[in-house]
Motif scaffolding. Sequence first.
Motif, short mmCIF file in Angstrom:
data_model
loop_
_atom_site.label_atom_id
_atom_site.label_comp_id
_atom_site.label_asym_id
_atom_site.label_seq_id
_atom_site.Cartn_x
_atom_site.Cartn_y
_atom_site.Cartn_z
N PHE A 1 6.59 24.21 3.98
CA PHE A 1 5.55 23.25 4.38
C PHE A 1 5.03 22.45 3.20
N LEU A 2 4.68 21.21 3.47
CA LEU A 2 4.06 20.36 2.46
C LEU A 2 3.01 19.50 3.16
N SER A 3 1.81 19.50 2.59
CA SER A 3 0.80 18.58 3.12
C SER A 3 1.05 17.21 2.52
N ALA A 4 1.07 16.20 3.35
CA ALA A 4 1.32 14.83 2.87
C ALA A 4 0.02 14.10 2.59
N GLY A 5 -1.12 14.78 2.75
CA GLY A 5 -2.37 14.03 2.67
C GLY A 5 -2.40 13.00 3.80
N ILE A 6 -3.35 12.10 3.71
CA ILE A 6 -3.45 11.11 4.80
C ILE A 6 -2.57 9.92 4.43
N GLU A 7 -1.28 10.19 4.35
CA GLU A 7 -0.31 9.18 3.90
C GLU A 7 0.88 9.19 4.84
N GLU A 8 0.68 8.68 6.05
CA GLU A 8 1.74 8.78 7.07
C GLU A 8 3.01 8.03 6.68
N GLN A 9 2.84 6.85 6.09
CA GLN A 9 4.04 6.07 5.72
C GLN A 9 4.85 6.83 4.69
N ASN A 10 4.14 7.33 3.68
CA ASN A 10 4.80 8.10 2.62
C ASN A 10 5.46 9.35 3.19
N MET A 11 4.77 9.99 4.12
CA MET A 11 5.28 11.23 4.72
C MET A 11 6.61 10.99 5.42
N GLY B 1 0.81 -1.22 0.00
CA GLY B 1 0.00 0.00 0.00
C GLY B 1 0.84 1.26 0.00
N SER B 2 2.00 1.21 0.65
CA SER B 2 2.83 2.41 0.73
C SER B 2 3.29 2.87 -0.66
N CYS B 3 3.41 1.92 -1.62
CA CYS B 3 3.77 2.32 -2.98
C CYS B 3 2.72 3.26 -3.55
N TRP B 4 1.48 2.96 -3.21
CA TRP B 4 0.38 3.74 -3.80
C TRP B 4 0.31 5.14 -3.20
N GLU B 5 0.74 5.28 -1.98
CA GLU B 5 0.86 6.62 -1.40
C GLU B 5 1.92 7.39 -2.19
N GLY B 6 2.99 6.71 -2.53
CA GLY B 6 4.04 7.34 -3.34
C GLY B 6 3.54 7.68 -4.74
N PHE B 7 2.79 6.76 -5.32
CA PHE B 7 2.29 7.00 -6.68
C PHE B 7 1.45 8.27 -6.75
N THR B 8 0.56 8.45 -5.77
CA THR B 8 -0.33 9.63 -5.83
C THR B 8 0.45 10.91 -5.55
N SER B 9 1.35 10.86 -4.57
CA SER B 9 2.00 12.11 -4.16
C SER B 9 3.05 12.58 -5.16
N ALA B 10 3.75 11.66 -5.82
CA ALA B 10 4.78 12.07 -6.79
C ALA B 10 4.14 12.90 -7.91
N VAL B 11 2.94 12.52 -8.29
CA VAL B 11 2.22 13.27 -9.33
C VAL B 11 1.77 14.62 -8.76
#
Lengths: 278, 321
Positions: B58-68, A154-164
Amino acid sequence: MKKDLKKLALELKQMIIEAAHDAGNQGVHIGGALSMTDIMAVLYGELMNYDIQNPSDKNRDRLVLSKGHDALGLYVALCASGFFSKEELKSNYLQDEGFLPTHPVKNIEKGIECSTGSLGQGLAYGIGLAIAAKKQGRKSRVFVVMGDGECDEGSCWEGFTSAVHYGLDNLLLYIDLNGLQSDGATSEIMPIRIAAALDAIGWNVMEADGHDVDDLLSKSKKAMQESGRPSVIIAKTVKGKGVSFMENDNSWHHGHMNETQYEQAKKELAEGGHDGNQ
Amino acid sequence: MEINRVNVRTWSMLGERRTFGLALDSYAEEMDRLFVMSGDLLSSSGLDRFVRNYPEKFLSAGIEEQNMVGIASGMAADGYKVFVSSFSPFITGRAYDQIRMHLGYMHHDVKLVGLAAGIGVGIQGNSHYGLDDVALMRAIPGMMIVSPSDGAEVVKAVKALYDYDGPAYLRLVGEQGCPIVNKEDYGFQLGKAITLRDGEDVTIFSAGTMVYQSLQAAKLLEEANISVKVVNMHTIKPIDVEAIRASYGSKLLVAIEEGSVVGGLGSAVAETVAMDEEAPRLMIMGVPDCFPKAASYKHMLDALGLDAAHIAEKIKQSVLK
């Protein structure tokens, strides 16, 4: 002088077989290391800007190996690029307390950008590097190499959305699409229409023959011209590429060769490598 | 940010997490490597003014704690000092593996900010309580854990953590309108406990909201002729071993935390006490090993025996035994 990338890719495959053999009875992720060698050849042989005399140069390009279990594919590329010698590779790879265990440990002096091995974490790290490069006005590019099985995380998909969302056009992702993961075919374990999904999210999606260095190179160069969004090259590959009995045989996800197998692998690669298709 | 009467009252009204955002806004000018991210909890972190004043930081990470956490680690690799915030169970639990790999294994300079740790969200319940956060963070080698006792200490901790090179978890507790512990300026040093009150019979080690409750309990015990020393263990990791050993003249040691008794401050104190032959008995108070029924904050303190009256009573029973 432009390097012969095809030759380099073959050399990397030979180094993988040698290192795996040197590791004795220990299991090695040979299949996935072999499937990514052409990508590594294109990156380290041509695309990436790095200086082995000054490995921590702030302006260097960064490569993050997200599929950390295939670190041997990275180690041989770093070795071939001069970050460390073949002797160092041999005396450290899978050796007690050596700097080259199964999964990579961050070591900028040796060209290793990030400790990985826990899947699904390389992309976020690459995003952070890419944001930092932009904010600091550096031309550094960030390359991330992921596996297709890894895309389950799932963490890949967080990366996929945010990189864009962050518009990271200095980020180029490679997905090594070899169609196999630890327990079997990705089509059976967790099928994902990755190209369609990434396109829907907003990535600049390109598909390439992951064993054709010219195709990989031209598409990578094109991707690096893209503005305002990240690019992904979905590289169709063969797990175990180059060695007939390893190709598409998932027992080589993590395995070790007996002497007969080693001799055969060596022979096939000396003759240019087996050319099987997915 | 001056610690004076007006400010400490303002910070008390704001509560720890909004004081955190205020502190970053005040210090941002001088913190040239600062970068802040939040998991869709900008306002809850008190960062509204900071984001208006320093949008580039500042950057909002959305609800993506792992990614953040992963992004913060990448930025830290190239020189940034990144503060990332979310509710404490999400920042410590949801992103635990990323924290282990990036802040632990690679020791990257990222500061995790856990909002409303402990039972700070009251009636919202266990999905949002941060009870195991200290245990989780304590298990990661090289991780610093700081739990300020009030708004003034949040201000001190934010500054000190920015100056500190390494990963840390800032544990923010309590509600808006939290009690004031520190009325005047004082010396704050990461890793160095502060003795707020001296006493002969009992030593209490506490952190966060429990510091105020401990001080109140000490007053109650004074009336019963039990003399109590209160030590503010604002840094839970690395624990101030010297401060613990300096208390061995007491008849009883008590560790109090607004969090699970499994793996928290009490466990940290016990890890020292258990190895020392001359150490007196240690009593650990906190949230027992359970998911407590959700209730308002004050009700919870009472039900869990974590208010001054209950603390004093338990100590009295133990000393008189």
